[in-house]
Design a protein around this motif. Structure first.
Motif, PDB file in Angstrom:
ATOM      1  N   THR A   1       3.843  67.447 -29.690  1.00 32.71           N
ATOM      2  CA  THR A   1       4.815  66.618 -28.973  1.00 32.71           C
ATOM      3  C   THR A   1       4.104  65.578 -28.128  1.00 32.71           C
ATOM      4  OG1 THR A   1       6.443  68.400 -28.971  1.00 32.71           O
ATOM      5  CG2 THR A   1       6.757  66.651 -27.357  1.00 32.71           C
ATOM      6  N   HIS A   2       3.011  65.971 -27.510  1.00 29.48           N
ATOM      7  CA  HIS A   2       2.234  65.024 -26.710  1.00 29.48           C
ATOM      8  C   HIS A   2       1.738  63.870 -27.590  1.00 29.48           C
ATOM      9  CE1 HIS A   2      -0.438  63.206 -23.974  1.00 29.48           C
ATOM     10  NE2 HIS A   2      -1.272  64.166 -23.744  1.00 29.48           N
ATOM     11  N   ARG A   3       1.270  64.195 -28.775  1.00 23.58           N
ATOM     12  CA  ARG A   3       0.831  63.143 -29.713  1.00 23.58           C
ATOM     13  C   ARG A   3       2.005  62.253 -30.116  1.00 23.58           C
ATOM     14  NH1 ARG A   3      -1.666  66.474 -34.147  1.00 23.58           N
ATOM     15  NH2 ARG A   3      -0.513  64.934 -35.326  1.00 23.58           N
ATOM     16  N   ALA A   4       3.153  62.857 -30.396  1.00 27.85           N
ATOM     17  CA  ALA A   4       4.335  62.086 -30.800  1.00 27.85           C
ATOM     18  C   ALA A   4       4.814  61.179 -29.676  1.00 27.85           C
ATOM     19  CB  ALA A   4       5.453  63.020 -31.243  1.00 27.85           C
ATOM     20  N   ILE A   5       4.732  61.651 -28.445  1.00 27.88           N
ATOM     21  CA  ILE A   5       5.109  60.811 -27.293  1.00 27.88           C
ATOM     22  C   ILE A   5       4.245  59.556 -27.286  1.00 27.88           C
ATOM     23  CG2 ILE A   5       5.052  60.648 -24.774  1.00 27.88           C
ATOM     24  CD1 ILE A   5       5.771  63.693 -24.775  1.00 27.88           C
ATOM     25  N   GLY A   6       2.958  59.721 -27.522  1.00 32.62           N
ATOM     26  CA  GLY A   6       2.060  58.569 -27.574  1.00 32.62           C
ATOM     27  C   GLY A   6       2.432  57.599 -28.682  1.00 32.62           C
ATOM     28  N   VAL A   7       2.787  58.135 -29.834  1.00 27.93           N
ATOM     29  CA  VAL A   7       3.194  57.287 -30.964  1.00 27.93           C
ATOM     30  C   VAL A   7       4.435  56.479 -30.596  1.00 27.93           C
ATOM     31  CG1 VAL A   7       4.146  57.346 -33.317  1.00 27.93           C
ATOM     32  CG2 VAL A   7       2.167  58.766 -32.728  1.00 27.93           C
TER      33      VAL A   7
ATOM     34  N   GLU B   1       7.302  51.628 -29.301  1.00 25.86           N
ATOM     35  CA  GLU B   1       8.422  51.033 -28.558  1.00 25.86           C
ATOM     36  C   GLU B   1       7.980  50.240 -27.327  1.00 25.86           C
ATOM     37  OE1 GLU B   1      11.489  51.075 -29.724  1.00 25.86           O
ATOM     38  OE2 GLU B   1      10.913  52.342 -31.417  1.00 25.86           O
ATOM     39  N   GLU B   2       6.666  50.189 -27.104  1.00 25.82           N
ATOM     40  CA  GLU B   2       6.097  49.459 -25.967  1.00 25.82           C
ATOM     41  C   GLU B   2       6.710  49.916 -24.642  1.00 25.82           C
ATOM     42  OE1 GLU B   2       6.414  45.269 -26.804  1.00 25.82           O
ATOM     43  OE2 GLU B   2       5.062  45.421 -28.513  1.00 25.82           O
ATOM     44  N   MET B   3       6.594  51.228 -24.397  1.00 20.22           N
ATOM     45  CA  MET B   3       7.133  51.812 -23.172  1.00 20.22           C
ATOM     46  C   MET B   3       6.148  52.840 -22.645  1.00 20.22           C
ATOM     47  SD  MET B   3      10.089  54.381 -24.739  1.00 20.22           S
ATOM     48  CE  MET B   3      11.202  53.064 -25.054  1.00 20.22           C
ATOM     49  N   ASN B   4       6.379  53.286 -21.420  1.00 21.73           N
ATOM     50  CA  ASN B   4       5.494  54.306 -20.865  1.00 21.73           C
ATOM     51  C   ASN B   4       5.843  55.669 -21.453  1.00 21.73           C
ATOM     52  OD1 ASN B   4       7.466  55.696 -19.174  1.00 21.73           O
ATOM     53  ND2 ASN B   4       7.373  53.918 -17.818  1.00 21.73           N
ATOM     54  N   THR B   5       4.981  56.644 -21.234  1.00 27.26           N
ATOM     55  CA  THR B   5       5.158  57.946 -21.852  1.00 27.26           C
ATOM     56  C   THR B   5       6.366  58.709 -21.304  1.00 27.26           C
ATOM     57  OG1 THR B   5       3.506  58.890 -20.347  1.00 27.26           O
ATOM     58  CG2 THR B   5       2.744  58.198 -22.531  1.00 27.26           C
ATOM     59  N   ASP B   6       6.698  58.517 -20.036  1.00 28.84           N
ATOM     60  CA  ASP B   6       7.889  59.177 -19.490  1.00 28.84           C
ATOM     61  C   ASP B   6       9.144  58.706 -20.219  1.00 28.84           C
ATOM     62  OD1 ASP B   6       6.433  60.628 -17.619  1.00 28.84           O
ATOM     63  OD2 ASP B   6       6.746  59.167 -16.019  1.00 28.84           O
ATOM     64  N   ASP B   7       9.235  57.396 -20.425  1.00 29.62           N
ATOM     65  CA  ASP B   7      10.391  56.849 -21.134  1.00 29.62           C
ATOM     66  C   ASP B   7      10.393  57.261 -22.605  1.00 29.62           C
ATOM     67  OD1 ASP B   7      11.284  55.657 -18.809  1.00 29.62           O
ATOM     68  OD2 ASP B   7      10.497  53.665 -19.316  1.00 29.62           O
ATOM     69  N   ALA B   8       9.206  57.360 -23.196  1.00 29.16           N
ATOM     70  CA  ALA B   8       9.117  57.788 -24.594  1.00 29.16           C
ATOM     71  C   ALA B   8       9.623  59.217 -24.751  1.00 29.16           C
ATOM     72  CB  ALA B   8       7.677  57.666 -25.095  1.00 29.16           C
ATOM     73  N   LEU B   9       9.258  60.103 -23.832  1.00 26.04           N
ATOM     74  CA  LEU B   9       9.747  61.478 -23.896  1.00 26.04           C
ATOM     75  C   LEU B   9      11.262  61.520 -23.693  1.00 26.04           C
ATOM     76  CD1 LEU B   9       9.440  64.518 -24.121  1.00 26.04           C
ATOM     77  CD2 LEU B   9       8.758  64.559 -21.700  1.00 26.04           C
ATOM     78  N   ALA B  10      11.759  60.736 -22.762  1.00 25.66           N
ATOM     79  CA  ALA B  10      13.211  60.682 -22.538  1.00 25.66           C
ATOM     80  C   ALA B  10      13.927  60.187 -23.794  1.00 25.66           C
ATOM     81  CB  ALA B  10      13.530  59.784 -21.349  1.00 25.66           C
ATOM     82  N   LEU B  11      13.362  59.188 -24.449  1.00 28.59           N
ATOM     83  CA  LEU B  11      13.950  58.667 -25.678  1.00 28.59           C
ATOM     84  C   LEU B  11      13.941  59.735 -26.772  1.00 28.59           C
ATOM     85  CD1 LEU B  11      15.108  56.227 -27.239  1.00 28.59           C
ATOM     86  CD2 LEU B  11      12.741  55.617 -27.802  1.00 28.59           C
TER      87      LEU B  11
END
Length: 52
Positions: free
Chosen positions: A9-15, A20-30
């Motif tokens: 999941t951590h790797r997917a958050i980075g992807v 999506e050109e966003m920070n990791t907190d927003d990526a996890l929320a998405l």
């Protein structure tokens, strides 16, 4: 199993963050919102993201 899920999941958050050109907190929320909207678990969504 859970530990492996979070490593993936951590790797997917980075992807998602890069794509999506966003920070990791927003990526996890998405990702959480997408999982909820589609009825998937976060682990299932993670697998889908890493497969592509």
């Amino acid at each position: 199993m859970v530990r492996a899920h979070w490593a993936d999941t951590h790797r997917a958050i980075g992807v998602v963050a890069v794509k999506e050109e966003m920070n990791t907190d927003d990526a996890l929320a998405l990702m959480r919102a997408q999982a909820f909207a589609t009825g998937q678990t976060l682990a299932e969504l993670t697998a889908d993201i890493l497969r592509t």
